[in-house]
Motif scaffolding. Structure first.
Motif, PDB file in Angstrom:
ATOM      1  N   PHE C 115       4.903   1.950   9.789  1.00 14.32           N
ATOM      2  CA  PHE C 115       3.618   2.534   8.977  1.00 14.32           C
ATOM      3  C   PHE C 115       4.181   3.563   8.068  1.00 14.32           C
ATOM      4  N   ALA C 116       5.136   4.204   8.302  1.00 14.77           N
ATOM      5  CA  ALA C 116       5.691   5.000   7.490  1.00 14.77           C
ATOM      6  C   ALA C 116       6.200   4.856   6.417  1.00 14.77           C
ATOM      7  N   GLU C 117       6.694   3.612   6.360  1.00 12.43           N
ATOM      8  CA  GLU C 117       7.308   3.174   5.182  1.00 12.43           C
ATOM      9  C   GLU C 117       6.569   2.333   4.362  1.00 12.43           C
ATOM     10  N   VAL C 118       5.643   1.482   4.776  1.00 13.04           N
ATOM     11  CA  VAL C 118       4.788   0.439   4.035  1.00 13.04           C
ATOM     12  C   VAL C 118       3.786   1.357   3.525  1.00 13.04           C
ATOM     13  N   PRO C 119       3.720   1.443   2.125  1.00 13.75           N
ATOM     14  CA  PRO C 119       2.382   1.860   1.578  1.00 13.75           C
ATOM     15  C   PRO C 119       1.171   1.151   1.869  1.00 13.75           C
ATOM     16  N   ALA C 122      -2.500   0.375   7.649  1.00  9.50           N
ATOM     17  CA  ALA C 122      -3.722   0.769   8.196  1.00  9.50           C
ATOM     18  C   ALA C 122      -3.631   1.863   9.088  1.00  9.50           C
ATOM     19  N   SER C 123      -2.514   2.137   9.658  1.00 11.78           N
ATOM     20  CA  SER C 123      -2.189   3.227  10.402  1.00 11.78           C
ATOM     21  C   SER C 123      -2.378   4.500   9.555  1.00 11.78           C
ATOM     22  N   GLN C 124      -1.600   4.425   8.620  1.00 12.30           N
ATOM     23  CA  GLN C 124      -1.530   5.760   7.627  1.00 12.30           C
ATOM     24  C   GLN C 124      -2.988   6.009   7.357  1.00 12.30           C
TER      25      GLN C 124
END
Lengths: 152, 122, 183
Positions: C115-119, C122-124
């Motif tokens: 989730f930190a890499e994908v823009p 949902a978790s972001q």
């Protein structure tokens, strides 16, 4: 067989208060600290299971009879559904956090905050505690029939 | 590499559930598989030097609950934790259901052995 | 990092003993060892909510499991199944293991969450706006009871069904289980 020895009975009589209080604390502060309805509910159920193991099944059934536990189980599930439907009525959509958005914003990191989340935690805790207590009560009720069958 | 070890745990549970012929052993195999899946899901959200997804006072900067970028860039993923939290309690309910089926079968046939049960059935 | 390997090896050892031992009571106690190892592992993976829940669920699960093993005559297990069926199962399971290892290589490395890499993950959104949108300091609670409360409703239904199922299965000798006592 009515429970265990006097040592176990006295110790569990003291400890049960602390376990129950800890379970309630875990449920009430579930939106601020680790915990929540699931963990607190299981702790409350394990308090009753401790009493059942130490004092025997009849002692627990006097305090929390099985029909009452069954009704409390339904009340927990119903309260959770009612909170969801109140979101539909007062906030415009199912499961919306209407208390936080409209009526009672509260202040972050305080006990009274987060709107419906503490209320949902209470409902979930009640439901999990009583249903797990019911399972273990039903499982332990089955024992005398088994031993009676084997002797025949 | 930790993912592979986790998958090895899952395979051990699968082996136990498929090969063993004692009903309680099959239940134990299913429980081992549940542990492996829960561990794998939590591992997916971990990051090195991460923080637990719980906001404390020094993480809040500015009004309106604005969080500091340090917390946002170091918090672990809260979504798998929420999913696993429900899965653990459900696993306890399903364990009780499986155990009650085992007790009923033992009362009926007097054994936990599933090959014996099949033979008794005819 | 080393602590994860140590704990995973401990869990795998306990699982192998639980699978292979002949005595059912020892197997159940080894299941307890797996559960407490997993609880420690959750604590080191920065998931204190899961660690608390796992450790209390483990205690209740052990009570349920010991309840089935105690006062039964046949707690010792006879030999394995037919040789041919065992060999076929082991070969198939080994094939599944090899295929799974290949699949796991495509995941990002341990310690770098997706989730930190994908823009727009949902978790972001949950991490950034959880406190502002729900007011709960525990982000797991905000996900479980606000953003994804439908999951919790489904969980309550499943738990209710499992409890009703267990009650019905065990009901035969105790017919007055859920009725009023004076009826």
């Amino acid at each position: 067989m009515k429970g265990m020895t006097i040592i176990v009975k006295i110790i569990s009589g003291w400890v049960k208060v602390l376990i129950f209080l800890f379970g309630i604390y875990i449920i009430l502060f579930g939106h601020l600290t680790p915990g929540g309805g699931f963990a607190g509910g299981v702790i409350l159920a394990s308090c009753y299971v401790l009493l059942m193991l130490a004092f025997g099944r009849e002692f627990v059934e006097e305090n929390l009879p099985l029909p009452l536990a069954s009704k409390l189980d339904c009340v927990g599930a119903l309260a959770f559904a009612v909170i969801a439907i109140l979101g539909l009525v007062l906030g415009g959509s199912f499961f919306i956090n209407f208390l936080y958005q409209k009526y009672l914003p509260g202040e972050a990191l305080n006990l009274i905050s987060a709107g419906t989340i503490p209320l949902s935690n209470l409902a979930i805790g009640l439901k999990v505690a009583t249903s797990l207590f019911l399972v273990i009560l039903v499982l332990s009720m089955f024992r005398p029939d088994m031993s009676g069958d084997k002797k025949e | 590499m930790p993912y592979a070890l986790c998958f090895l745990l899952f395979v051990i549970g699968l082996y136990c559930a498929v090969v063993k012929k004692n009903m309680v052993k099959i239940v134990i195999g299913i429980m081992v598989m549940e542990y492996a899946v829960n561990l794998f899901l939590i591992m997916l959200g971990y990051r090195f030097g991460g923080k637990a997804p719980i906001v404390v006072e020094e993480d809040i900067v500015g009004a309106g609950g604005q969080l500091s970028s340090l917390f946002i860039n170091s918090s672990v993923d809260p979504l798998p934790q929420a999913l696993v939290l429900t899965a653990i309690v459900i696993s306890l309910g399903s364990l009780a259901l499986m155990i009650s089926i085992c007790i009923r079968t033992y009362e009926r046939y007097g054994t936990f052995d599933i090959t014996e049960i099949r033979r008794l059935k005819g | 990092m080393a602590i994860f390997y140590i704990l995973l090896l401990f869990i795998i050892t306990a699982a192998i003993i639980a699978v292979e031992t002949k005595n059912l009571l020892s197997a159940v106690i080894c299941v307890g060892a797996i559960g407490f190892g997993a609880s420690l592992m959750f604590l080191f993976l920065r998931a204190p909510d899961i660690a608390i829940t796992q450790i209390v669920v483990e205690v209740l699960g052990l009570i349920i499991l010991i309840r089935v093993c105690i006062s039964r005559e046949l707690t010792f297990i006879s030999g394995p199944r037919e040789f041919f069926a065992v060999v076929v199962s082991v070969v198939i399971i080994f094939a599944i293991f090899l295929a799974g290892i290949k699949v796991l290589e495509t995941l990002p490395a341990f310690g770098t969450p997706i989730f930190a890499e994908v823009p727009d993950a949902a978790s972001q959104t949950y991490v950034e706006e959880g406190l502002r949108k729900t007011g709960a300091a525990n982000l797991v609670a905000s996900v479980i009871l606000d953003f994804r409360a439908y999951d919790t409703l489904g969980e309550a239904t499943v738990l209710f069904t499992a409890i009703i199922g267990a009650t019905v299965i065990l009901r035969k000798k105790t017919k007055k289980l859920l009725e009023e006592p004076d009826v």
